[in-house]
Design a protein around this motif. Structure first.
Motif, PDB file in Angstrom:
ATOM      1  N   SER A 136       1.429   6.065  -3.652  1.00 44.78           N
ATOM      2  CA  SER A 136       0.300   5.170  -3.450  1.00 44.78           C
ATOM      3  C   SER A 136      -0.117   4.822  -4.875  1.00 44.78           C
ATOM      4  O   SER A 136      -0.732   5.640  -5.568  1.00 44.78           O
ATOM      5  CB  SER A 136      -0.824   5.882  -2.702  1.00 44.78           C
ATOM      6  OG  SER A 136      -2.005   5.111  -2.828  1.00 44.78           O
ATOM      7  N   ASN A 153      -2.685  15.939  -0.631  1.00 43.83           N
ATOM      8  CA  ASN A 153      -4.012  15.361  -0.567  1.00 43.83           C
ATOM      9  C   ASN A 153      -4.570  15.679   0.816  1.00 43.83           C
ATOM     10  O   ASN A 153      -3.985  15.264   1.805  1.00 43.83           O
ATOM     11  CB  ASN A 153      -3.889  13.835  -0.752  1.00 43.83           C
ATOM     12  CG  ASN A 153      -5.206  13.104  -0.629  1.00 43.83           C
ATOM     13  OD1 ASN A 153      -6.242  13.713  -0.424  1.00 43.83           O
ATOM     14  ND2 ASN A 153      -5.166  11.792  -0.740  1.00 43.83           N
ATOM     15  N   SER A 167       0.854  -1.196   0.000  1.00 38.35           N
ATOM     16  CA  SER A 167       0.000   0.000   0.000  1.00 38.35           C
ATOM     17  C   SER A 167       0.883   1.237   0.000  1.00 38.35           C
ATOM     18  O   SER A 167       2.100   1.142   0.227  1.00 38.35           O
ATOM     19  CB  SER A 167      -0.893   0.018   1.249  1.00 38.35           C
ATOM     20  OG  SER A 167      -0.081   0.195   2.399  1.00 38.35           O
ATOM     21  N   GLY A 168       0.270   2.376  -0.221  1.00 40.66           N
ATOM     22  CA  GLY A 168       1.010   3.636  -0.131  1.00 40.66           C
ATOM     23  C   GLY A 168       1.493   3.886   1.291  1.00 40.66           C
ATOM     24  O   GLY A 168       2.587   4.425   1.505  1.00 40.66           O
ATOM     25  N   GLN A 169       0.685   3.479   2.266  1.00 40.79           N
ATOM     26  CA  GLN A 169       1.098   3.635   3.666  1.00 40.79           C
ATOM     27  C   GLN A 169       2.389   2.869   3.929  1.00 40.79           C
ATOM     28  O   GLN A 169       3.310   3.378   4.562  1.00 40.79           O
ATOM     29  CB  GLN A 169       0.005   3.107   4.601  1.00 40.79           C
ATOM     30  CG  GLN A 169      -1.205   4.001   4.709  1.00 40.79           C
ATOM     31  CD  GLN A 169      -0.857   5.371   5.274  1.00 40.79           C
ATOM     32  OE1 GLN A 169      -0.930   6.372   4.557  1.00 40.79           O
ATOM     33  NE2 GLN A 169      -0.461   5.429   6.514  1.00 40.79           N
ATOM     34  N   THR A 224      -2.272   2.902  -5.659  1.00 37.00           N
ATOM     35  CA  THR A 224      -3.729   2.765  -5.577  1.00 37.00           C
ATOM     36  C   THR A 224      -4.460   3.822  -6.401  1.00 37.00           C
ATOM     37  O   THR A 224      -5.587   3.609  -6.819  1.00 37.00           O
ATOM     38  CB  THR A 224      -4.142   2.947  -4.095  1.00 37.00           C
ATOM     39  OG1 THR A 224      -3.245   2.225  -3.259  1.00 37.00           O
ATOM     40  CG2 THR A 224      -5.551   2.499  -3.848  1.00 37.00           C
ATOM     41  N   LYS A 225      -3.825   4.968  -6.601  1.00 38.38           N
ATOM     42  CA  LYS A 225      -4.489   6.119  -7.200  1.00 38.38           C
ATOM     43  C   LYS A 225      -4.313   6.099  -8.725  1.00 38.38           C
ATOM     44  O   LYS A 225      -4.695   5.140  -9.359  1.00 38.38           O
ATOM     45  CB  LYS A 225      -3.961   7.401  -6.544  1.00 38.38           C
ATOM     46  CG  LYS A 225      -3.893   7.329  -5.014  1.00 38.38           C
ATOM     47  CD  LYS A 225      -5.252   7.257  -4.341  1.00 38.38           C
ATOM     48  CE  LYS A 225      -5.162   6.870  -2.871  1.00 38.38           C
ATOM     49  NZ  LYS A 225      -4.260   7.649  -2.045  1.00 38.38           N
ATOM     50  N   TYR A 238      -1.200  14.018   3.350  1.00 36.29           N
ATOM     51  CA  TYR A 238      -2.341  13.096   3.455  1.00 36.29           C
ATOM     52  C   TYR A 238      -2.585  12.668   4.906  1.00 36.29           C
ATOM     53  O   TYR A 238      -1.626  12.396   5.644  1.00 36.29           O
ATOM     54  CB  TYR A 238      -2.007  11.884   2.570  1.00 36.29           C
ATOM     55  CG  TYR A 238      -2.938  10.723   2.652  1.00 36.29           C
ATOM     56  CD1 TYR A 238      -4.242  10.823   2.197  1.00 36.29           C
ATOM     57  CD2 TYR A 238      -2.505   9.501   3.166  1.00 36.29           C
ATOM     58  CE1 TYR A 238      -5.092   9.722   2.259  1.00 36.29           C
ATOM     59  CE2 TYR A 238      -3.343   8.402   3.221  1.00 36.29           C
ATOM     60  CZ  TYR A 238      -4.646   8.530   2.771  1.00 36.29           C
ATOM     61  OH  TYR A 238      -5.474   7.448   2.831  1.00 36.29           O
ATOM     62  N   ASP A 261       6.389  12.244  -1.822  1.00 30.78           N
ATOM     63  CA  ASP A 261       5.267  11.397  -2.228  1.00 30.78           C
ATOM     64  C   ASP A 261       4.670  12.029  -3.481  1.00 30.78           C
ATOM     65  O   ASP A 261       4.101  13.123  -3.436  1.00 30.78           O
ATOM     66  CB  ASP A 261       4.258  11.340  -1.066  1.00 30.78           C
ATOM     67  CG  ASP A 261       3.036  10.477  -1.369  1.00 30.78           C
ATOM     68  OD1 ASP A 261       2.675  10.357  -2.552  1.00 30.78           O
ATOM     69  OD2 ASP A 261       2.433   9.955  -0.407  1.00 30.78           O
TER      70      ASP A 261
HETATM   71  C1  PLP Z   1      -3.795   7.439  -0.638  1.00 31.15           C
HETATM   72  C2  PLP Z   1      -2.521   8.077  -0.333  1.00 31.15           C
HETATM   73  C3  PLP Z   1      -1.579   7.450   0.499  1.00 31.15           C
HETATM   74  C4  PLP Z   1      -1.849   6.111   1.150  1.00 31.15           C
HETATM   75  O1  PLP Z   1      -1.905   5.137   0.183  1.00 31.15           O
HETATM   76  P1  PLP Z   1      -2.702   3.732   0.348  1.00 31.15           P
HETATM   77  O2  PLP Z   1      -2.391   3.058  -0.936  1.00 31.15           O
HETATM   78  O3  PLP Z   1      -4.139   4.083   0.531  1.00 31.15           O
HETATM   79  O4  PLP Z   1      -2.140   3.066   1.537  1.00 31.15           O
HETATM   80  C5  PLP Z   1      -0.376   8.083   0.708  1.00 31.15           C
HETATM   81  N1  PLP Z   1      -0.112   9.287   0.161  1.00 31.15           N
HETATM   82  C6  PLP Z   1      -1.003   9.930  -0.625  1.00 31.15           C
HETATM   83  C7  PLP Z   1      -0.651  11.244  -1.211  1.00 31.15           C
HETATM   84  C8  PLP Z   1      -2.226   9.348  -0.903  1.00 31.15           C
HETATM   85  O5  PLP Z   1      -3.106   9.994  -1.687  1.00 31.15           O
END
Ligand code: PLP
Length: 423
Positions: free
Chosen positions: A201, A154, A80-82, A203-204, A106, A179
């Motif tokens: 992340s 964010n 994950s991004g975390q 994920t985005k 974030y 980031d």
């Molecule tokens: C969503 C996000 C994270 C965390 O990422 P996950 O994939 O949800 O764990 C970290 N940094 C930024 C800028 C984000 O938008």
């Protein structure tokens, strides 16, 4: 190669007769003919795969693509991004270390630094990222080990002055970690502005279709750990868990990612599943096309909101007159991202009524995927924060975060119009 071509071709180059797309290596383990060959892997004497908790070929191909897009020397994927931000920092911090971070980051990262890492004895000073260098310098301590910020924050979509923070970090002998989730390497490559390590992340926008949670870390290879050896014993003194290897001596520019993979991933095990890495690979191939459309749509909507008399304020860095317009022209001349924030006159209650009236845009704890969605941070992602913390983070109680997708922009504007009519 230009970034658009890299989106398609970097990381995986099939040889004659091999699969055109990266296969999913859905395997926990890898087989060896001799005990000696496997032993060499455990000594970090040879390169190879032995267990997917540490490394997997599908993941490595995707990580190599992201590293190439960012202009780094090596990369790794995380679950994950975390996990990416935690690993990026914990790789060079330990109990007694101190971090300087932008207060606008974030909410999840704010908690990671301000609460969870604090429990590990790693302290963080949060700073207003718009302060002049001389003011920011006061946040540094003898035990400062890293500086952290987001290219575009964010949810406030503020632009981080990467060059200013890189100079500041380097003048204190520490690396800058950025980031780059919202900008993506299509719109900004922080390493070109002096950042040492970049996180994501995935994920985005990189995934782009809301299918897989994931993260990535890319190292520029530029920070000289040995020149600041006293600060980074983890990289510059023997690692007893690997027969006394000194990462910075043995691996040079690859030291940082090698340590993060072979030590942190081994011990903390936050690898991305190869199946998710495969989805990510597919997302990355169209990243450059999608980012362009996200930015065009978001700018059109920002202009629409700005001209609407029910809207109190709009933040979008590429909107002329925006507080961050000049920084965006410098760091994000081709566009920033699809996310913007705004407030509705009448505050919190009106904002909620507006959101509930939307038909096309959905309420989701997400940003940066193909479909338009929105969120009210004060009632959702940031609801654990006190009023003072919200203000310190620049998150106004009426702030709505709108993540503009790839729909036809006229349809999106029609949806916003009918919701405004109900407020
Ligand atoms: C969503 C996000 C994270 C965390 O990422 P996950 O994939 O949800 O764990 C970290 N940094 C930024 C800028 C984000 O938008």
């Amino acid at each position: 190669m230009k970034v658009e071509t890299k989106c398609l071709h970097s990381g995986y180059e099939p040889k004659n007769g091999e699969p055109r797309q990266i296969p999913v290596y859905q395997s926990t383990t890898f087989k060896y003919d001799t005990s000696d060959e496997m032993g060499k892997l455990f000594d970090l004497e040879a390169n190879g795969y032995f267990y997917t908790r540490l490394q997997n070929p599908t993941n490595d191909a995707v990580a190599a693509k992201i590293a190439d897009l960012e202009g780094g020397v090596a990369g790794m994927l995380t679950s994950s991004g975390q996990a990416a931000n935690f690993f990026a920092l914990f790789n060079i911090c330990e109990t007694g270390s101190h971090i300087v971070a932008s207060s606008s980051i974030y909410g999840g990262t704010f908690n990671l630094l301000g609460v969870t890492m604090k429990k590990m004895g790693i302290e963080c000073t949060f700073v207003d990222q718009n302060l002049p260098k001389e003011e920011l310098a006061k946040a540094f301590k003898p035990n400062t080990r890293a500086v952290f910020g987001e290219t575009i924050t964010n949810p406030t979509v503020s632009v981080f002055d990467i060059e200013k923070f890189a100079r500041l970090a380097h003048s204190h002998g520490v690396p800058l970690i950025v980031d780059n989730t919202f900008a993506t390497p299509v719109n900004c490559r922080p390493i070109e502005w002096g950042a040492d390590i970049v996180t994501h992340s995935t994920t985005k926008y990189m995934d782009g279709h809301a299918v897989g949670v994931g993260g990535a870390i890319v190292d520029s290879g530029n920070f000289d750990w040995l020149a600041h050896a006293d600060k980074y014993p983890g990289l510059t003194t023997p690692d007893d868990s690997y027969h006394g290897i000194v990462y910075a001596e043995k691996f040079g520019k690859l030291a940082y990612i090698t340590k993060a993979t072979s030590q942190l991933m081994r011990d903390l095990g936050s690898i991305q599943s190869p199946q998710n890495a495969f989805y990510l690979m597919n997302g990355l191939e169209s990243l450059h096309v999608r980012m362009q459309r996200h930015c065009e749509n978001a700018l059109a909507i920002a202009k629409f909101l700005k001209s609407n008399d029910k809207v109190a304020w709009v933040s979008y860095p590429n909107l002329e007159g925006d507080k961050y317009y000049d920084l965006a022209q410098k760091y994000l001349p081709n566009g920033s991202c699809g996310v913007l924030s705004f407030g509705i006159k009448g505050g919190r209650e009106k904002s909620i009524k507006f959101m509930d009236s939307l038909k096309l845009a959905s309420i989701a704890t997400h940003v940066a995927d193909a479909k338009t969605c929105l969120l009210h941070p004060a009632s959702h992602t940031h609801r654990q924060m006190t009023e003072e913390q919200l203000i310190e983070a620049g998150v106004a109680p009426d702030l709505i975060r709108l993540s503009v997708g790839l729909e036809n922009v006229d349809d999106l504007i029609d949806d916003l119009k009918q919701a405004f009519d109900k407020v």
